[in-house]
Design an enzyme around this catalytic site. Structure first.
Site, PDB file in Angstrom:
ATOM      1  NE  ARG A  44      40.468  22.446  52.006  1.00  0.00           N
ATOM      2  CZ  ARG A  44      40.324  23.074  50.865  1.00  0.00           C
ATOM      3  NH1 ARG A  44      38.931  23.974  50.108  1.00  0.00           N
ATOM      4  NH2 ARG A  44      41.186  23.293  50.282  1.00  0.00           N
ATOM      5  CE  LYS A  80      41.339  18.687  50.189  1.00  0.00           C
ATOM      6  NZ  LYS A  80      42.263  18.509  49.269  1.00  0.00           N
ATOM      7  CG  ASP A 120      44.019  21.062  51.555  1.00  0.00           C
ATOM      8  OD1 ASP A 120      44.512  20.759  50.139  1.00  0.00           O
ATOM      9  OD2 ASP A 120      42.798  22.419  51.663  1.00  0.00           O
ATOM     10  N   GLY A 185      45.488  35.650  47.599  1.00  0.00           N
ATOM     11  CA  GLY A 185      46.055  34.150  48.813  1.00  0.00           C
ATOM     12  C   GLY A 185      47.246  33.831  48.986  1.00  0.00           C
ATOM     13  CB  ALA A 188      51.964  26.787  52.668  1.00  0.00           C
ATOM     14  CB  VAL A 189      50.625  27.389  47.970  1.00  0.00           C
ATOM     15  CG1 VAL A 189      50.809  27.176  46.281  1.00  0.00           C
ATOM     16  CG2 VAL A 189      50.799  26.022  48.376  1.00  0.00           C
ATOM     17  NE  ARG A 213      49.565  33.713  56.415  1.00  0.00           N
ATOM     18  CZ  ARG A 213      49.113  32.751  56.411  1.00  0.00           C
ATOM     19  NH1 ARG A 213      47.872  32.265  54.832  1.00  0.00           N
ATOM     20  NH2 ARG A 213      49.000  31.920  57.459  1.00  0.00           N
ATOM     21  CG  ASN A 266      42.464  21.772  45.348  1.00  0.00           C
ATOM     22  OD1 ASN A 266      43.006  20.625  44.341  1.00  0.00           O
ATOM     23  ND2 ASN A 266      42.689  21.780  46.543  1.00  0.00           N
TER      24      ASN A 266
HETATM   25  P1  NAI Z   1      46.587  28.314  53.739  1.00  0.00           P
HETATM   26  O1  NAI Z   1      46.017  27.520  54.092  1.00  0.00           O
HETATM   27  O2  NAI Z   1      48.660  28.217  53.772  1.00  0.00           O
HETATM   28  O3  NAI Z   1      46.770  29.837  52.644  1.00  0.00           O
HETATM   29  C1  NAI Z   1      45.915  29.377  52.168  1.00  0.00           C
HETATM   30  C2  NAI Z   1      46.081  31.502  52.579  1.00  0.00           C
HETATM   31  O4  NAI Z   1      44.232  32.379  51.237  1.00  0.00           O
HETATM   32  C3  NAI Z   1      45.993  32.654  52.907  1.00  0.00           C
HETATM   33  O5  NAI Z   1      47.021  33.169  53.473  1.00  0.00           O
HETATM   34  C4  NAI Z   1      44.581  33.128  53.869  1.00  0.00           C
HETATM   35  O6  NAI Z   1      44.057  33.868  55.214  1.00  0.00           O
HETATM   36  C5  NAI Z   1      43.586  33.456  52.757  1.00  0.00           C
HETATM   37  N1  NAI Z   1      42.524  33.312  52.486  1.00  0.00           N
HETATM   38  C6  NAI Z   1      41.437  32.913  52.762  1.00  0.00           C
HETATM   39  N2  NAI Z   1      40.179  32.967  52.229  1.00  0.00           N
HETATM   40  C7  NAI Z   1      41.029  34.364  50.974  1.00  0.00           C
HETATM   41  C8  NAI Z   1      39.749  35.091  50.713  1.00  0.00           C
HETATM   42  N3  NAI Z   1      38.340  34.875  50.337  1.00  0.00           N
HETATM   43  N4  NAI Z   1      41.084  36.010  49.748  1.00  0.00           N
HETATM   44  C9  NAI Z   1      41.871  36.472  49.878  1.00  0.00           C
HETATM   45  N5  NAI Z   1      42.627  35.337  50.478  1.00  0.00           N
HETATM   46  C10 NAI Z   1      42.266  33.604  51.056  1.00  0.00           C
HETATM   47  O7  NAI Z   1      46.357  27.090  52.020  1.00  0.00           O
HETATM   48  P2  NAI Z   1      48.279  26.057  51.028  1.00  0.00           P
HETATM   49  O8  NAI Z   1      48.430  24.997  51.303  1.00  0.00           O
HETATM   50  O9  NAI Z   1      48.639  27.965  50.118  1.00  0.00           O
HETATM   51  O10 NAI Z   1      46.986  26.681  49.754  1.00  0.00           O
HETATM   52  C11 NAI Z   1      46.026  27.349  48.751  1.00  0.00           C
HETATM   53  C12 NAI Z   1      45.119  26.691  47.633  1.00  0.00           C
HETATM   54  O11 NAI Z   1      45.922  25.502  47.245  1.00  0.00           O
HETATM   55  C13 NAI Z   1      44.229  25.563  48.645  1.00  0.00           C
HETATM   56  O12 NAI Z   1      42.621  26.095  48.294  1.00  0.00           O
HETATM   57  C14 NAI Z   1      44.172  24.106  48.999  1.00  0.00           C
HETATM   58  O13 NAI Z   1      43.812  23.486  48.260  1.00  0.00           O
HETATM   59  C15 NAI Z   1      45.377  24.170  46.975  1.00  0.00           C
HETATM   60  N6  NAI Z   1      46.313  23.232  47.369  1.00  0.00           N
HETATM   61  C16 NAI Z   1      47.384  23.341  48.072  1.00  0.00           C
HETATM   62  C17 NAI Z   1      48.013  22.504  48.316  1.00  0.00           C
HETATM   63  C18 NAI Z   1      49.532  22.502  48.719  1.00  0.00           C
HETATM   64  O14 NAI Z   1      50.203  21.493  48.958  1.00  0.00           O
HETATM   65  N7  NAI Z   1      49.392  23.123  50.271  1.00  0.00           N
HETATM   66  C19 NAI Z   1      48.518  20.767  46.946  1.00  0.00           C
HETATM   67  C20 NAI Z   1      46.760  21.826  46.274  1.00  0.00           C
HETATM   68  C21 NAI Z   1      45.696  22.650  46.006  1.00  0.00           C
HETATM   69  N1  PHE Z   2      46.034  19.055  49.578  1.00  0.00           N
HETATM   70  C1  PHE Z   2      46.787  19.114  48.957  1.00  0.00           C
HETATM   71  C2  PHE Z   2      46.212  18.999  47.291  1.00  0.00           C
HETATM   72  O1  PHE Z   2      45.140  18.891  47.029  1.00  0.00           O
HETATM   73  C3  PHE Z   2      48.275  18.048  48.356  1.00  0.00           C
HETATM   74  C4  PHE Z   2      48.037  16.217  48.717  1.00  0.00           C
HETATM   75  C5  PHE Z   2      48.145  15.811  48.097  1.00  0.00           C
HETATM   76  C6  PHE Z   2      47.596  16.035  50.117  1.00  0.00           C
HETATM   77  C7  PHE Z   2      47.685  14.641  48.078  1.00  0.00           C
HETATM   78  C8  PHE Z   2      47.485  14.333  50.328  1.00  0.00           C
HETATM   79  C9  PHE Z   2      47.298  14.272  49.353  1.00  0.00           C
HETATM   80  O2  PHE Z   2      46.734  18.222  46.231  1.00  0.00           O
END
Ligand code: NAI
Ligand code: PHE
Length: 358
Positions: A44, A80, A120, A185, A188-189, A213, A266
């Site tokens: 992160r 992490k 992340d 949010g 990506a997810v 977005r 998370n």
């Molecule tokens: P990302 O960085 O692509 O997206 C996060 C989004 O949240 C961004 O569009 C950002 O502008 C927005 N954001 C940030 N603060 C905000 C707030 N206070 N209110 C509204 N929007 C806000 O991250 P991603 O990959 O989509 O991850 C999202 C969450 O899911 C994180 O907590 C990450 O740790 C968790 N996660 C992600 C995984 C993955 O494979 N990418 C796997 C497991 C968990």
């Molecule tokens: N950061 C993501 C998560 O919180 C994806 C991830 C999983 C990254 C396992 C590395 C290892 O789940």
């Protein structure tokens, strides 16, 4: 809070810290547990109020990874990395970011296989390409062009969708048609989760701090955009937090106007006891480390276990069955779903190392 306090109050194994004078970036790698295998967890990169805050985030997120790997039946421990940036990620000159990646790669090489990273918040598959090649291979989630399985985000979103479906059934809804799903949010997810539930007929309400977005979600699937400040007070059937963690405190849980909480963020609860408040109000919580396990299943499945994309998708569908077990145990023991999921993870942690249980 000091760094010493963070470490002495933590139940994990080891926290490594470093500082790069040239860029002002502060680095931390937290290894919570290697009992089921080498520690794994993403990198992160964002700004923090202090280095201790960054290390605290790393330690808490590493603990969540231990639970996530255990409950998904994956043969990895929890870790992490957190990089506290000197400026917001999008404002960093490319050369500064590349220097930061090079230092992080060197740190990964130093812990050499005791910890494997991945994407992340603030890092991408392209960054994993750099970390992988410069660390000697300790990064999951490289781009497909570089020989990796690509971003973990699509399978994370798939898993969150599966979790939402399981949780609404537990809450007594047949399907998502006409249901109000609030996605906080649209990264990506979150964007992908919103698109998936919209395709099932849900009314998507969405918010992001990035207006571009929000515009995209409104354009692509007619999301109703709300002000960021209204995320926790707008009525919904499903609240899907897909931004940052720690947003649901006991006070928020007392008032949250929803029936289901299931998202990707998370550590969405500030502490385990907050889930008790949700449970007392009859709100169905899909614990985050179960609901968001799809990314880890994708990365470890493809890169450690040699699974095909189809095998990964089938295991991600298994998140629904895992949640079924969580809901049943919670009902049987009269505890919150968060506590039940932790009990289940502990059981698997104790009995299944390092076999697959899903
Ligand atoms: P990302 O960085 O692509 O997206 C996060 C989004 O949240 C961004 O569009 C950002 O502008 C927005 N954001 C940030 N603060 C905000 C707030 N206070 N209110 C509204 N929007 C806000 O991250 P991603 O990959 O989509 O991850 C999202 C969450 O899911 C994180 O907590 C990450 O740790 C968790 N996660 C992600 C995984 C993955 O494979 N990418 C796997 C497991 C968990
Ligand atoms: N950061 C993501 C998560 O919180 C994806 C991830 C999983 C990254 C396992 C590395 C290892 O789940």
């Amino acid at each position: 809070m000091s760094i010493e306090q963070v470490i002495t109050e933590w139940d994990g194994q080891v926290g490594c810290v470093g500082f790069d004078r040239e860029t002002g970036a502060f680095f931390s790698i937290a290894i919570h547990s290697r009992a089921l295998g080498p520690a794994a967890g993403g990198t992160r990169a964002m700004q923090y109020a202090s280095p201790a805050d960054a290390l605290r985030d790393a330690t808490r997120l590493a603990g969540a990874m231990t639970l996530k790997m255990a409950i998904a039946g994956l043969p990895m421990g929890g870790g992490k990395s957190v990089i506290a940036l000197p400026a917001p990620r999008h404002e960093l000159p490319e050369a500064t970011w590349q220097r930061i990646l090079a230092v992080h790669a060197e740190n990964l090489a130093t812990v050499a296989g005791q910890y494997w990273t991945g994407p992340d918040v603030g890092t991408s598959a392209a960054d994993m390409d750099v970390l992988h090649s410069r660390s000697g291979g300790y990064a999951f989630g490289r781009s497909e062009g570089a020989g990796g399985p690509g971003s973990s985000a699509p399978e994370t979103a798939h898993g969150v969708h599966v979790a939402i479906r399981a949780a609404i059934r537990e809450a007594g809804f047949d399907d998502l048609r006409g249901r109000r799903v609030l996605v906080q949010g649209l990264g990506a997810v979150g964007h992908d989760v919103a698109a998936r539930v919209a395709a099932e007929g849900a009314h998507v309400i969405a918010t992001d701090i990035d207006p571009a977005r929000c515009e995209r979600a409104a354009r692509e699937f007619g999301a109703e955009i709300i002000d960021n400040a209204a995320a926790l007070t707008t009525a919904s059937d499903v609240f899907a937090p897909c931004a940052t963690g720690g947003i649901i405190t006991a006070a928020v849980a007392e008032e949250l106007p929803t029936r289901v909480v299931a998202g990707a963020a998370n550590n969405v609860l500030d502490e385990v006891a907050t889930a008790d408040v949700l449970a007392h109000r009859g709100i169905v919580l899909a614990p985050d480390f179960v609901a968001n396990g799809g990314g880890g299943i994708h990365l470890v499945g493809r890169e450690v276990l040699g699974w095909s994309a189809e095998e990964v998708a089938a295991h991600v569908e298994g998140i629904g069955a895992t949640l079924g077990e969580v809901f049943a145990l919670a009902a049987e023991d009269g505890v919150s779903t968060e506590r039940a999921a932790r009990m289940l993870a502990e059981r698997r942690f104790a009995t299944s190392a390092p076999e697959l249980v899903q």
